[in-house]
Design a protein around this motif. Sequence first.
Motif, PDB file in Angstrom:
ATOM      1  N   UNK A 293       1.418  -1.847  -0.411  1.00  0.00           N
ATOM      2  CA  UNK A 293       0.436  -0.573   0.580  1.00  0.00           C
ATOM      3  C   UNK A 293       0.660   1.058  -0.553  1.00  0.00           C
TER       4      UNK A 293
ATOM      5  N   UNK B 297       2.008   1.966  -3.657  1.00  0.00           N
ATOM      6  CA  UNK B 297       1.351   2.368  -4.589  1.00  0.00           C
ATOM      7  C   UNK B 297       0.635   3.959  -3.808  1.00  0.00           C
TER       8      UNK B 297
ATOM      9  N   UNK C 279       2.009   7.561  -6.381  1.00  0.00           N
ATOM     10  CA  UNK C 279       1.157   8.500  -6.477  1.00  0.00           C
ATOM     11  C   UNK C 279       1.962   9.483  -6.033  1.00  0.00           C
ATOM     12  N   UNK C 280       3.030   9.875  -5.338  1.00  0.00           N
ATOM     13  CA  UNK C 280       3.120  10.665  -5.169  1.00  0.00           C
ATOM     14  C   UNK C 280       4.509  11.220  -5.357  1.00  0.00           C
TER      15      UNK C 280
ATOM     16  N   UNK D 197       4.089  -2.548  -7.776  1.00  0.00           N
ATOM     17  CA  UNK D 197       3.223  -1.214  -8.703  1.00  0.00           C
ATOM     18  C   UNK D 197       4.383  -0.464  -9.184  1.00  0.00           C
TER      19      UNK D 197
ATOM     20  N   UNK E  35       0.889   5.773   5.074  1.00  0.00           N
ATOM     21  CA  UNK E  35       0.404   5.971   4.299  1.00  0.00           C
ATOM     22  C   UNK E  35      -0.282   7.537   4.912  1.00  0.00           C
TER      23      UNK E  35
ATOM     24  N   UNK F 244       3.465   9.787   4.323  1.00  0.00           N
ATOM     25  CA  UNK F 244       4.134   9.588   3.650  1.00  0.00           C
ATOM     26  C   UNK F 244       3.832  11.557   2.586  1.00  0.00           C
ATOM     27  N   UNK F 245       4.794  11.925   1.788  1.00  0.00           N
ATOM     28  CA  UNK F 245       5.112  13.187   1.116  1.00  0.00           C
ATOM     29  C   UNK F 245       5.268  12.891  -0.473  1.00  0.00           C
ATOM     30  N   UNK F 246       4.646  13.627  -1.333  1.00  0.00           N
ATOM     31  CA  UNK F 246       5.111  14.354  -2.258  1.00  0.00           C
ATOM     32  C   UNK F 246       5.461  14.653  -2.603  1.00  0.00           C
TER      33      UNK F 246
END
Lengths: 169, 211
Positions: free
Chosen positions: B20, B23, B27-28, B44, B167, B170-172
């Motif tokens: 997860x 994933x 996205x980040x 992924x 999650x 988590x940072x982009x």
Amino acid sequence: MKHLSPTLRENRRYVLARITPPDFESDTRELYYAVSDSITSLYGDCIAAEVHAATILREGEYVIVRCRRGRETELCSAIAAIRSINGTQIRITAIATSGTIAALRKKIRPKEAATAITCTIDAEEQSGLLYADGKIDLIRRDMKGQELVYLTKDDMEKFHATTTKPDGI
Amino acid sequence: MTVTDVFIHPFPEGDSTLQRMALTARECGFDTLIAVHHHPCEYHGVRILQGILVNEGTMKTVMSAIRQNRRAIIGVAAGDANFNRNLLKTQGVHLITDLHRSQRNAFDQVSAKLAAGRRVAIHLDISQIISCRGHSRQKVLTRYAELLTLQRKFGFSFAIGSGARSILGQRSVREIILLTALFGMTKEETIDALGTVPELYQDTSLPRVVV
């Protein structure tokens, strides 16, 4: 009442942000306090006054936050530094900045459909939400209370879990 | 260009599984993760590298960790100046972590020169900026700014990580750029720091002698 002429009105920018988990329940006031507190904590009262942040609206998992033009960076940094609201851990991600709310509304996607499921892990039944892309948000309840566990459909095999939908399928 | 999130703590340490988190990392905008105490794999499209964190401040524990985990990225928590200099001279140590907790003189210009020469990176934990408040956050920002000054002069590498246990932690990449700007790091410097670790990992896969 006479309105201010356009040249005297302050220019504003609007920031669209997404809240995770999507089903987090809070009103715009709580979100405003979280944003305001984060700006004050990071930059102090003087900059917070200059940023002049306010939450405009919340639509599902999205929130639109207003600030003074030229202060978007400070606002986005403060949004990234938000960790929790009322003791619940959340994440707010700034997605887009615009000069109009209408432009940001176009970027709002419909809420991802989630199916309520029941997982059986080690003979214990736990409820959760299964998303179309295979993500699962599981609500784990024990004597201490409840907490969310984030996993994917593939992970369920590792836990030897069985998943059933509410209709028993 | 590789973009790495250094030292995440998936389930059971955290509340999100590795898959997860991979994933979410995709996205980040990340393509590599260093997961503490997880074996190398790929989920992924995100490459997972094994990370080992050594928090006990003795060289014996460090050497033991290096011997046991030859294909892992090894990060050691900083101690006093002598300990840090010893770490920098030790082959197999990739990252020095938790420098914000150490004294100011624990990492001076001598250590900075050594770090640049021995290709040991300094770990900057973004979760410290997010989770700390008031005096503690000010201390972290000051320390990171001091390290940045040394880095600009001596040219050692930084490795940036979210330190996420969930999650939600988590940072982009964009958010990390914004948060590192708080202590004066430019966008280019942040992007460079996010791409540091695979170079260290390439060195790890080579055979080496541990004395």
